[in-house]
Design an enzyme around this catalytic site. Structure first.
Site, PDB file in Angstrom:
ATOM      1  N   HIS A 234       4.041 105.189  12.930  1.00  0.00           N
ATOM      2  CA  HIS A 234       5.144 106.028  13.394  1.00  0.00           C
ATOM      3  C   HIS A 234       6.023 106.569  12.267  1.00  0.00           C
ATOM      4  O   HIS A 234       6.529 107.689  12.359  1.00  0.00           O
ATOM      5  CB  HIS A 234       6.024 105.251  14.387  1.00  0.00           C
ATOM      6  CG  HIS A 234       5.467 105.206  15.767  1.00  0.00           C
ATOM      7  ND1 HIS A 234       4.424 104.378  16.109  1.00  0.00           N
ATOM      8  CD2 HIS A 234       5.799 105.893  16.895  1.00  0.00           C
ATOM      9  CE1 HIS A 234       4.139 104.554  17.388  1.00  0.00           C
ATOM     10  NE2 HIS A 234       4.950 105.477  17.890  1.00  0.00           N
TER      11      HIS A 234
ATOM     12  N   ARG B 167      20.291 121.796   4.348  1.00  0.00           N
ATOM     13  CA  ARG B 167      21.663 122.144   4.746  1.00  0.00           C
ATOM     14  C   ARG B 167      22.055 121.573   6.101  1.00  0.00           C
ATOM     15  O   ARG B 167      23.203 121.722   6.510  1.00  0.00           O
ATOM     16  CB  ARG B 167      21.832 123.680   4.752  1.00  0.00           C
ATOM     17  CG  ARG B 167      21.860 124.292   3.354  1.00  0.00           C
ATOM     18  CD  ARG B 167      21.813 125.800   3.390  1.00  0.00           C
ATOM     19  NE  ARG B 167      20.541 126.281   3.917  1.00  0.00           N
ATOM     20  CZ  ARG B 167      19.421 126.371   3.190  1.00  0.00           C
ATOM     21  NH1 ARG B 167      19.427 125.989   1.923  1.00  0.00           N
ATOM     22  NH2 ARG B 167      18.311 126.822   3.727  1.00  0.00           N
TER      23      ARG B 167
ATOM     24  N   ASP C 158       8.374  99.328  20.693  1.00  0.00           N
ATOM     25  CA  ASP C 158       7.984 100.479  21.519  1.00  0.00           C
ATOM     26  C   ASP C 158       6.597 100.228  22.110  1.00  0.00           C
ATOM     27  O   ASP C 158       5.809 101.159  22.319  1.00  0.00           O
ATOM     28  CB  ASP C 158       8.016 101.782  20.711  1.00  0.00           C
ATOM     29  CG  ASP C 158       8.019 103.029  21.600  1.00  0.00           C
ATOM     30  OD1 ASP C 158       8.371 102.915  22.795  1.00  0.00           O
ATOM     31  OD2 ASP C 158       7.667 104.114  21.107  1.00  0.00           O
TER      32      ASP C 158
ATOM     33  N   ASP D 257       5.173  99.940  12.302  1.00  0.00           N
ATOM     34  CA  ASP D 257       3.751  99.674  12.535  1.00  0.00           C
ATOM     35  C   ASP D 257       2.837 100.400  11.555  1.00  0.00           C
ATOM     36  O   ASP D 257       1.609 100.248  11.622  1.00  0.00           O
ATOM     37  CB  ASP D 257       3.371 100.049  13.975  1.00  0.00           C
ATOM     38  CG  ASP D 257       3.499 101.538  14.284  1.00  0.00           C
ATOM     39  OD1 ASP D 257       4.071 102.268  13.451  1.00  0.00           O
ATOM     40  OD2 ASP D 257       3.046 101.961  15.368  1.00  0.00           O
TER      41      ASP D 257
END
Length: 379
Positions: free
Chosen positions: A249, A225, A271, A246
């Site tokens: 993640h 919801r 990152d 990668d």
């Protein structure tokens, strides 16, 4: 090395705009710009490659080559990070400074400004990830340094800056009017480390929020919801998102979902931390030891701490997992991030007159040379 004139031969060329491959193409570089693109043979070309693409653009990289931007916010450190990123085919980076105490982020702004003004190749702008995040979604960021934005921050962040300035925030934590003030000044706002509802994201988008940082990670998820940040971004018609491809993640099915729903807005990001293109296998991050094991960076509790992946590996992953064709994956690493920064008319696709930034690959999509504005970053 800057080459005022050279010609690159591409056995296969992906121009960043189309998914279709072109064969046996010559790209001429003159004065840091693309002078011509035409069919031809390799005779007389300065450089040769099985595959040539636009120079890859990484919107989120924290470090490389055993240098972490937070630990060393200097021009020399940025040059080393750019060189490390170039080993994986990245031509342009937004060096990323994560949450730090007080207004330490001003050191990052000063370093990035100096690097851009000095013409350090590869430094496109700056990404500040925090400290204006949700204490409920800190991830690996130092919870003690996460704090609300105040009027002095807005004053500092809206000063003129010589390149794209991307700021990751938790939109639900921003003071009233902050998003509008920042975006009016040219700051690019992304949601990240956020517990926002979809409605809060949509309200922030109406005030200028234009994307999300590392989609799926450290943000509210899709529920039955409540769509959360993830649902709001996936169903948006204009918001961009970075994603870390990668295999650690984000589950590949979720990466595939994002690629299917937002093929022109999804941006591959690394990152990456200081271990990328470096020799270290452990390092300190605000008092915690981060370990690199089997390509995964975590603290002692197992919390992910950035990534150890290069852009060319991200491309190979997208292709190998059957998520994107080579042309589509290239677009997510070049045209899409350029468009997210409003630079699609100069970078991210191979067009006559565009900045001469190219990535040269072997037949297996391993980067072999990176050219940034006519400057050979690698080798």
């Amino acid at each position: 090395m800057t080459e005022t004139r050279c010609t690159v031969f591409a056995r296969t060329l992906y121009d960043g705009a189309s998914e279709e491959a072109q064969r046996d193409m010559l790209i001429g570089i003159e004065g840091g710009r693309i002078a011509f693109i035409t069919s031809g043979d390799a005779a007389g070309a300065s450089h040769f490659a099985d595959i040539v693409t636009p120079g890859l653009i990484d919107l989120q990289i924290n470090g490389a080559a055993d240098v972490q931007f937070n630990d060393d916010p200097t021009v020399d450190a940025l040059a080393r990070i750019a060189q490390g990123a170039a080993e994986g085919g990245t031509a342009h980076i937004l060096p990323t400074f994560i949450t730090a105490p007080g207004r330490d982020y001003t050191q990052a702004i000063a370093a990035a400004r100096a690097a851009i003004e000095a013409g350090v190749p590869g430094i496109l702008g700056l990404h500040l990830e925090g400290p204006f995040l949700s204490p409920r979604r800190p991830g690996i960021h130092d919870p003690a340094a996460i704090r609300p934005m105040d009027s002095e921050d807005i004053e500092l962040l809206t000063q003129p800056f010589p390149g794209p300035l991307l700021l990751t925030v938790a939109p639900e934590e921003l003071p009233e009017g902050a998003a509008q003030a920042l975006t009016r000044a040219g700051v690019i706002l992304f949601a990240g480390h956020s517990a926002a509802t979809a409605t809060e994201v949509e309200q922030a988008a109406a005030e200028g929020l234009s994307g999300a940082t590392h989609l799926f990670n450290a943000m509210s998820q899709i529920g039955p919801r409540e769509p959360g940040v993830v649902g709001a971004v996936l169903t948006s018609e204009r918001m961009y998102a970075g994603i870390i491809a990668d295999g650690h993640h984000v589950a590949w099915r979720n990466v595939a979902l994002a690629a299917r729903l937002m093929p022109d807005r999804l941006c591959l990001v690394t990152d990456a931390m200081r271990s990328l293109a470096g020799v270290e296998t452990s390092f300190d991050l605000h008092g915690e030891t981060i370990h690199l094991v089997d390509g995964r960076l975590t603290n002692d509790k197992g919390t992910l701490a950035g990534a150890h992946v290069a852009m060319d590996e991200s491309l190979r992953n997208m292709i190998a997992q059957g998520i994107a064709s080579p042309g589509a994956a290239v677009r997510m690493a070049s045209h899409n991030p350029a468009a997210a920064l409003g630079l699609q008319n100069a970078l991210g696709s191979l067009r006559v007159g565009h900045r001469a930034s190219l990535t040269l690959f072997d037949a297996d999509m391993y980067a072999k040379m990176t050219i940034c504005d006519g400057h050979v970053l690698r080798p």
